[in-house]
Design a protein around this motif. Structure first.
Motif, mmCIF file in Angstrom:
data_model
loop_
_atom_site.group_PDB
_atom_site.id
_atom_site.type_symbol
_atom_site.label_atom_id
_atom_site.label_comp_id
_atom_site.label_asym_id
_atom_site.label_seq_id
_atom_site.Cartn_x
_atom_site.Cartn_y
_atom_site.Cartn_z
ATOM 1 N N GLY A 1 26.018 30.442 71.706
ATOM 2 C CA GLY A 1 25.898 29.587 70.599
ATOM 3 C C GLY A 1 25.270 30.655 69.296
ATOM 4 N N THR A 2 24.531 31.627 69.541
ATOM 5 C CA THR A 2 23.919 32.520 68.622
ATOM 6 C C THR A 2 25.030 33.424 67.832
ATOM 7 O OG1 THR A 2 21.880 32.506 69.445
ATOM 8 C CG2 THR A 2 22.185 34.454 68.045
ATOM 9 N N ALA A 3 25.896 33.928 69.155
ATOM 10 C CA ALA A 3 27.161 34.893 68.643
ATOM 11 C C ALA A 3 28.081 34.147 67.877
ATOM 12 C CB ALA A 3 27.680 35.272 69.967
ATOM 13 N N ALA A 4 28.361 32.829 68.222
ATOM 14 C CA ALA A 4 29.296 32.224 67.348
ATOM 15 C C ALA A 4 28.784 31.970 65.833
ATOM 16 C CB ALA A 4 29.474 30.833 68.206
ATOM 17 N N MET A 5 27.489 31.820 65.753
ATOM 18 C CA MET A 5 26.878 31.507 64.676
ATOM 19 C C MET A 5 27.194 32.728 63.595
ATOM 20 S SD MET A 5 23.520 28.914 65.415
ATOM 21 C CE MET A 5 23.257 28.974 63.653
ATOM 22 N N ALA A 6 26.687 33.871 64.365
ATOM 23 C CA ALA A 6 26.496 35.020 63.660
ATOM 24 C C ALA A 6 28.343 35.427 63.240
ATOM 25 C CB ALA A 6 26.347 36.089 64.499
ATOM 26 N N ILE A 7 29.142 35.242 63.996
ATOM 27 C CA ILE A 7 30.510 35.564 63.649
ATOM 28 C C ILE A 7 30.898 34.603 62.646
ATOM 29 C CG2 ILE A 7 32.953 35.127 64.531
ATOM 30 C CD1 ILE A 7 31.807 35.889 67.309
ATOM 31 N N ALA A 8 30.744 33.376 62.596
ATOM 32 C CA ALA A 8 31.042 32.269 61.473
ATOM 33 C C ALA A 8 30.368 32.734 60.205
ATOM 34 C CB ALA A 8 30.585 30.856 61.924
ATOM 35 N N GLY A 9 29.038 33.220 60.288
ATOM 36 C CA GLY A 9 28.431 33.801 59.444
ATOM 37 C C GLY A 9 28.947 34.948 58.426
ATOM 38 N N ILE A 10 29.618 35.828 59.476
ATOM 39 C CA ILE A 10 30.260 36.892 58.802
ATOM 40 C C ILE A 10 31.739 36.603 58.067
ATOM 41 C CG2 ILE A 10 31.466 39.165 59.454
ATOM 42 C CD1 ILE A 10 29.285 39.579 61.463
ATOM 43 N N LEU A 11 32.374 35.820 58.869
ATOM 44 C CA LEU A 11 33.422 35.192 58.345
ATOM 45 C C LEU A 11 33.369 34.476 56.989
ATOM 46 C CD1 LEU A 11 35.477 34.483 61.526
ATOM 47 C CD2 LEU A 11 35.755 36.229 60.148
ATOM 48 N N GLY A 12 32.463 33.758 57.061
ATOM 49 C CA GLY A 12 32.090 32.819 55.767
ATOM 50 C C GLY A 12 31.890 33.910 54.526
ATOM 51 N N TRP A 13 31.043 34.740 54.783
ATOM 52 C CA TRP A 13 30.342 36.120 53.850
ATOM 53 C C TRP A 13 31.972 36.364 53.400
ATOM 54 C CZ3 TRP A 13 31.195 41.026 54.461
ATOM 55 C CH2 TRP A 13 30.715 42.041 53.561
ATOM 56 N N ALA A 14 32.754 36.832 54.272
ATOM 57 C CA ALA A 14 34.025 37.602 53.892
ATOM 58 C C ALA A 14 34.924 36.895 53.070
ATOM 59 C CB ALA A 14 34.737 37.988 55.007
ATOM 60 N N GLU A 15 34.995 35.513 53.505
ATOM 61 C CA GLU A 15 35.880 34.786 52.425
ATOM 62 C C GLU A 15 35.327 34.660 51.110
ATOM 63 O OE1 GLU A 15 38.551 33.137 52.828
ATOM 64 O OE2 GLU A 15 39.054 33.131 55.199
ATOM 65 N N TRP A 16 33.788 34.264 50.956
ATOM 66 C CA TRP A 16 33.279 34.358 49.741
ATOM 67 C C TRP A 16 33.232 35.565 48.825
ATOM 68 C CZ3 TRP A 16 28.821 37.081 47.779
ATOM 69 C CH2 TRP A 16 28.139 36.224 46.688
ATOM 70 N N MET A 17 33.419 36.600 49.532
ATOM 71 C CA MET A 17 33.520 38.034 48.780
ATOM 72 C C MET A 17 35.021 37.930 48.458
ATOM 73 S SD MET A 17 30.659 39.672 48.715
ATOM 74 C CE MET A 17 31.229 41.189 48.256
ATOM 75 N N HIS A 18 35.936 37.658 49.156
ATOM 76 C CA HIS A 18 37.425 37.768 48.714
ATOM 77 C C HIS A 18 37.537 36.779 47.638
ATOM 78 C CE1 HIS A 18 39.166 40.738 51.494
ATOM 79 N NE2 HIS A 18 38.187 40.666 52.256
ATOM 80 N N ARG A 19 37.001 35.546 47.883
ATOM 81 C CA ARG A 19 37.405 34.527 46.793
ATOM 82 C C ARG A 19 36.988 35.169 45.419
ATOM 83 N NH1 ARG A 19 35.203 30.082 44.309
ATOM 84 N NH2 ARG A 19 36.604 28.385 44.020
#
Length: 199
Positions: free
Chosen positions: A9-27
């Protein structure tokens, strides 16, 4: 088992956080370093930045960049020219030729185009075509959003008068090229920092 579930669960949350950050940066990147013009009417140039490509077919990233370019074509423009950039960096075939072949043979593009077969870096992508771009009313850069922002920053440094013609390409879509975005975001941040350091 419980510890495994917590770790997963912790790993999944970390991955989701990274992907969300990347989406925000690209947008955010997709909206920065643009000029003050609207997309149409007039003559438009769309610059497709090549990516190191081994073999004789356009790779995943180059195919994506071509798709960005083609969906960024404004149908109300009086003329469209797609500028395919990239020398023979990863193979004997210039990236520009691979981009063109994919655009025409597999995506059905039959419009005007120019080939830059000499550039080996993003800086050279811009430098080699900037005089051509000065002839157009609007200019769009086709790549992932972070890389496109870097190219726009280079254009502002090389020719601010031409950079005033920059308008947004349709490079950002939520959930598109998701695995690439975190790496591209980190690279983009570093490149822009280096660019500011040389001002």
């Amino acid at each position: 088992m419980k510890l495994f579930s917590i770790a997963a669960g912790t790993a999944a949350m970390a991955i989701a956080g990274i992907l969300g950050w990347a989406e925000w940066m690209h947008r955010g990147a997709s909206k920065r370093r643009l000029g003050g013009r609207s997309s149409a009417p007039g003559r438009q140039a769309i610059v497709v930045l090549g990516c190191r490509n081994r073999g004789t077919r356009a790779n995943y990233l180059n195919r994506y960049r071509v798709r960005v370019a083609l969906r960024s074509i404004d149908p109300h423009a009086t003329e469209t020219v797609v500028v395919f950039c990239g020398g023979a960096v990863g193979s004997d075939i210039p990236e520009a030729d691979l981009l063109l072949h994919y655009a025409c043979a597999q995506r059905g593009y039959d419009g005007g185009y120019v080939l830059d077969r000499l550039s080996r870096t993003t800086w050279e992508n811009i430098a080699n075509v900037v005089d051509l771009l000065s002839e157009f009313d609007t200019v769009k850069i086709a790549s992932n959003s972070m890389h496109a922002e870097k190219a726009r920053a280079y254009l502002w440094k090389q020719r601010p008068d031409v950079a005033e013609h920059l308008v947004a390409a349709k490079d950002y879509r939520f959930g598109e090229i998701t695995p690439v975005k975190p790496i591209a975001a980190i690279r983009g941040i570093r490149a822009l920092r280096r660019s500011r350091a040389t001002l």
